[in-house]
Design a protein around this motif. Structure first.
Motif, PDB file in Angstrom:
ATOM      1  N   GLN A 138       2.256   1.667  -7.276  1.00 19.59           N
ATOM      2  CA  GLN A 138       1.283   0.689  -6.790  1.00 19.59           C
ATOM      3  C   GLN A 138       0.365   0.214  -7.911  1.00 19.59           C
ATOM      4  O   GLN A 138      -0.231   1.014  -8.623  1.00 19.59           O
ATOM      5  N   THR A 171       0.844  -1.189   0.000  1.00 17.76           N
ATOM      6  CA  THR A 171       0.000   0.000   0.000  1.00 17.76           C
ATOM      7  C   THR A 171       0.882   1.243   0.000  1.00 17.76           C
ATOM      8  O   THR A 171       1.861   1.298   0.732  1.00 17.76           O
ATOM      9  N   GLU A 172       0.541   2.183  -0.840  1.00 18.06           N
ATOM     10  CA  GLU A 172       1.301   3.430  -1.012  1.00 18.06           C
ATOM     11  C   GLU A 172       2.658   3.220  -1.680  1.00 18.06           C
ATOM     12  O   GLU A 172       3.549   4.073  -1.562  1.00 18.06           O
TER      13      GLU A 172
END
Length: 108
Positions: free
Chosen positions: A54, A49-50
């Motif tokens: 991504q 995530t991030e």
């Protein structure tokens, strides 16, 4: 491949082809230490995530990879790679075939 990559760059979705290619190369690694290092690089660049690039995968696949990243194997990214491949074939590639980039390629 180069033209398709350029098209994806123009659509701000080049992370898909870069991830797919990284997975393809990852599967060629036979050294366990090198595999672990490359799996962590792919994870931090594309999956977590991030991440800077991504990819758009479902949360179950992302969670499975996150759970298994400490002990990766040759199939660690298979589900995500298949999802990205489907995304490109159903969405990006048909648009690419209609794009100016592809039409210019046909002219040559």
């Amino acid at each position: 491949m180069h033209a398709f990559t350029e098209f994806l760059k123009s659509e701000y979705s080049e992370e898909n082809i870069l991830f797919w290619q990284a997975c393809k190369e990852y599967k060629k690694i036979s050294c366990r230490t090198e595999m672990t290092c490359e799996a962590n690089r792919i994870y931090s660049e594309f999956v977590q995530t991030e991440a800077p690039r991504q990819i758009n995968i479902d949360c179950k696949t992302r969670a499975t990879i996150s759970k298994n990243i400490s002990d990766p194997d040759i199939a660690t990214f298979d589900m995500a790679q298949a999802q990205i491949y489907r995304l490109m074939t159903r969405d990006s590639y048909p648009r690419f075939l209609k794009s100016d980039i592809y039409q210019a390629l046909l002219q040559k």
